[in-house]
Design a protein around this motif. Structure first.
Motif, short mmCIF file in Angstrom:
data_model
loop_
_atom_site.label_atom_id
_atom_site.label_comp_id
_atom_site.label_asym_id
_atom_site.label_seq_id
_atom_site.Cartn_x
_atom_site.Cartn_y
_atom_site.Cartn_z
N ALA A 22 0.84 -1.20 0.00
CA ALA A 22 0.00 0.00 0.00
C ALA A 22 0.87 1.25 0.00
CB ALA A 22 -0.90 0.00 1.22
N PRO A 23 0.73 2.10 -1.02
CA PRO A 23 1.54 3.34 -1.04
C PRO A 23 1.07 4.30 0.04
CG PRO A 23 -0.05 3.35 -2.83
CD PRO A 23 -0.15 2.00 -2.17
N ILE A 24 1.98 5.09 0.53
CA ILE A 24 1.65 6.11 1.52
C ILE A 24 1.20 7.35 0.76
CG2 ILE A 24 2.59 7.64 3.28
CD1 ILE A 24 4.52 5.41 4.03
N VAL A 25 0.05 7.87 1.14
CA VAL A 25 -0.48 9.05 0.49
C VAL A 25 -0.55 10.16 1.52
CG1 VAL A 25 -2.47 10.03 -0.71
CG2 VAL A 25 -1.85 7.63 -1.07
N VAL A 26 0.14 11.26 1.23
CA VAL A 26 0.14 12.40 2.12
C VAL A 26 -1.08 13.26 1.83
CG1 VAL A 26 1.41 14.49 2.78
CG2 VAL A 26 2.65 12.40 2.24
N ARG A 27 -1.78 13.66 2.86
CA ARG A 27 -2.91 14.57 2.69
C ARG A 27 -2.33 15.99 2.62
NH1 ARG A 27 -5.58 11.97 7.47
NH2 ARG A 27 -5.71 14.10 8.19
N THR A 28 -1.92 16.38 1.43
CA THR A 28 -1.18 17.62 1.20
C THR A 28 -1.94 18.84 1.71
OG1 THR A 28 -0.22 16.59 -0.75
CG2 THR A 28 0.05 18.96 -0.54
N TYR A 29 -3.22 18.91 1.42
CA TYR A 29 -4.02 20.06 1.85
C TYR A 29 -3.98 20.19 3.37
CZ TYR A 29 -7.88 23.29 2.57
OH TYR A 29 -8.63 24.36 2.97
N ASP A 30 -4.13 19.08 4.08
CA ASP A 30 -4.12 19.12 5.54
C ASP A 30 -2.77 19.56 6.09
OD1 ASP A 30 -6.77 18.27 5.60
OD2 ASP A 30 -6.23 16.15 5.80
N VAL A 31 -1.70 19.07 5.49
CA VAL A 31 -0.35 19.46 5.93
C VAL A 31 -0.12 20.94 5.65
CG1 VAL A 31 2.13 19.09 5.60
CG2 VAL A 31 0.58 17.13 5.64
N LEU A 32 -0.51 21.40 4.47
CA LEU A 32 -0.36 22.81 4.12
C LEU A 32 -1.20 23.69 5.03
CD1 LEU A 32 0.82 24.96 2.26
CD2 LEU A 32 -1.07 24.53 0.68
N TYR A 33 -2.43 23.29 5.31
CA TYR A 33 -3.31 24.04 6.21
C TYR A 33 -2.68 24.17 7.58
CZ TYR A 33 -7.55 25.56 8.60
OH TYR A 33 -8.46 26.28 9.35
N GLN A 34 -2.15 23.08 8.09
CA GLN A 34 -1.51 23.10 9.40
C GLN A 34 -0.29 24.01 9.40
OE1 GLN A 34 -0.67 19.17 10.83
NE2 GLN A 34 -0.29 19.87 12.91
N ALA A 35 0.49 24.00 8.32
CA ALA A 35 1.66 24.87 8.22
C ALA A 35 1.25 26.33 8.20
CB ALA A 35 2.48 24.52 6.97
N VAL A 36 0.21 26.67 7.43
CA VAL A 36 -0.25 28.06 7.37
C VAL A 36 -0.80 28.49 8.73
CG1 VAL A 36 -1.98 29.61 6.35
CG2 VAL A 36 -0.70 28.03 4.89
N GLU A 37 -1.60 27.65 9.35
CA GLU A 37 -2.17 27.97 10.66
C GLU A 37 -1.07 28.20 11.70
OE1 GLU A 37 -5.93 26.23 13.04
OE2 GLU A 37 -4.37 24.76 12.61
N SER A 38 -0.08 27.35 11.70
CA SER A 38 1.04 27.49 12.63
C SER A 38 1.83 28.75 12.34
CB SER A 38 1.93 26.25 12.54
OG SER A 38 3.03 26.36 13.39
N GLY A 39 2.05 29.05 11.05
CA GLY A 39 2.78 30.24 10.67
C GLY A 39 2.06 31.51 11.06
N VAL A 40 0.75 31.55 10.89
CA VAL A 40 -0.04 32.72 11.28
C VAL A 40 0.03 32.92 12.79
CG1 VAL A 40 -2.40 33.64 11.45
CG2 VAL A 40 -1.59 32.68 9.30
N SER A 41 -0.12 31.85 13.52
CA SER A 41 -0.06 31.94 14.99
C SER A 41 1.29 32.47 15.45
CB SER A 41 -0.33 30.56 15.59
OG SER A 41 -0.25 30.59 16.97
#
Length: 84
Positions: A22-41
């Motif tokens: 089974a290939p590993i699939v990254v939920r890119t949107y979720d990771v990007l959202y978390q990065a933006v949220e953390s950056g804003v904070s």
């Protein structure tokens, strides 16, 4: 080899097999959202670190810097092609 060791080795092989198939699939949107949220904070905390009344420009620039730093922490971007 004891039965416990055999069971442990068998479990490892089964786990390896299921991971390989089974290939590993990254939920890119979720990771990007978390990065933006953390950056804003972090940017908001940094903008108010040395003053209680930062200018709108200072807040905006600090937010942009912190969001981009956080995104670059999680994502790699290819180097741009050199301009001839």
């Amino acid at each position: 080899m004891s039965n416990e060791s055999k069971d442990s080795a068998k479990g490892s092989k089964e786990l390896k097999r299921s991971v390989d198939s089974a290939p590993i699939v990254v939920r890119t949107y979720d990771v990007l959202y978390q990065a933006v949220e953390s950056g804003v904070s972090r940017g908001m905390r940094r903008a108010y670190k040395h003053t209680q009344t930062p200018s709108e420009d200072d807040i905006e620039l600090t937010l942009i810097d912190c969001v981009m730093e956080e995104i670059c922490e999680w994502f790699n971007f290819p180097a741009p092609d050199p301009i001839d």
